[in-house]
Design a protein around this motif. Structure first.
Motif, PDB file in Angstrom:
ATOM      1  N   LYS A   1       0.617  -0.913  -0.030  1.00  0.00           N
ATOM      2  CA  LYS A   1      -0.068  -0.040  -0.004  1.00  0.00           C
ATOM      3  C   LYS A   1       0.510   1.231   0.413  1.00  0.00           C
ATOM      4  N   ARG A   2       2.195   1.327   0.782  1.00  0.00           N
ATOM      5  CA  ARG A   2       3.014   2.415   0.918  1.00  0.00           C
ATOM      6  C   ARG A   2       3.172   2.673  -0.953  1.00  0.00           C
TER       7      ARG A   2
ATOM      8  N   ARG B   1       1.555   6.596  -7.079  1.00  0.00           N
ATOM      9  CA  ARG B   1       0.397   6.859  -6.948  1.00  0.00           C
ATOM     10  C   ARG B   1       0.923   8.582  -7.308  1.00  0.00           C
ATOM     11  N   ARG B   2       1.651   9.332  -6.320  1.00  0.00           N
ATOM     12  CA  ARG B   2       2.246  10.604  -4.708  1.00  0.00           C
ATOM     13  C   ARG B   2       0.794  10.603  -4.073  1.00  0.00           C
TER      14      ARG B   2
END
Length: 245
Positions: free
Chosen positions: A160-161, A167-168
């Motif tokens: 997730k991170r 995706r910024r």
């Protein structure tokens, strides 16, 4: 001064307290998520003397507060969401005490509680330092401190991170490193710090949750901390306040 991140979560929890009537909805968990966390605490908590004074910070609708009362201690439920505290009071025994309070600014004299717990709060704070300092300060020397947090090193969290970075986009929750949280507790006067892993399966796989909570899996994760860190969405940290703190 609260950060924008904390203000967003404060408004969100206050709104959940107004809109939801079930404990899980008010707390921001699924039913299975809340039940799993409560079972893990019940499994490892050693209890306390009858009548011991306990503080449940971030009590939400009072799930843990009521459990403490059932075990014979005298709990005080605290949450910064007034609607949540009001609903907790209405669905609980009249003897249980409640107050509206922020984990980072507890309106208590130092050393007045035999035990404190703070669950479901750390992920909505910009950092754990002030809340952990307040929790330990409120506890008497030798008293218990229990904190839960979302695990920064869990495999799904790592993915997730990574996706958020690509995706910024910022994450909408904050995740903690178990060893860093344990070190912080020791820094502010806690001793006998211990980490417990809380593996929680996604809702669609909840039928397998009893298996990951079995004694065999529990023992394996405790003996192999790297595996516990990789597979556990959340974790518990317990400690005792130092006698000379």
């Amino acid at each position: 001064m609260r950060s924008q991140f904390e203000e967003v979560w404060r408004r969100r929890f206050t709104e959940r307290g107004r809109l939801f009537d079930d404990d899980a909805g008010i707390a921001g968990w699924t039913d299975t998520g809340l039940e799993t966390r409560l079972r893990h605490f019940q499994r490892v908590w050693p209890g306390d003397e009858p009548g011991a004074r306990w503080l449940d910070v971030g009590c939400g609708a009072g799930s843990y507060t009521r459990y403490l009362a059932e075990q014979g201690v005298a709990p005080l439920g605290a949450d910064y969401s007034l609607p949540s505290v009001q609903k907790a009071r209405l669905r609980s025994e009249a003897a249980i005490e409640w107050m509206v309070a922020d984990a980072t600014r507890l309106p208590l004299k130092p050393g007045t509680m035999d035990g404190v717990m703070c669950f479901g709060v750390m992920q909505a704070l910009s950092g754990p330092e002030q809340a952990v300092t307040e929790l330990v300060a409120a506890t008497r020397p030798g008293g218990q401190v229990w904190i839960d947090a979302l695990n920064r090193g869990c495999l799904t969290t790592l993915i997730k991170r990574l996706l958020a970075r690509l995706r910024r986009r910022p994450l909408n929750l904050r995740y903690d490193d178990p060893q860093a949280l344990a070190a912080l507790l020791e820094q502010v006067g806690a001793e006998q710090v211990r980490v417990y892993w809380i593996p929680i399966l996604p809702g669609r796989l909840s039928r397998f949750q009893p298996w990951v909570e079995s004694g065999v899996v529990h023992g394996l994760l405790q003996r192999l901390p790297w595996l516990g860190a990789l597979l556990s969405h959340a974790f518990l940290v317990s400690a005792r306040k130092g006698e000379h703190s």
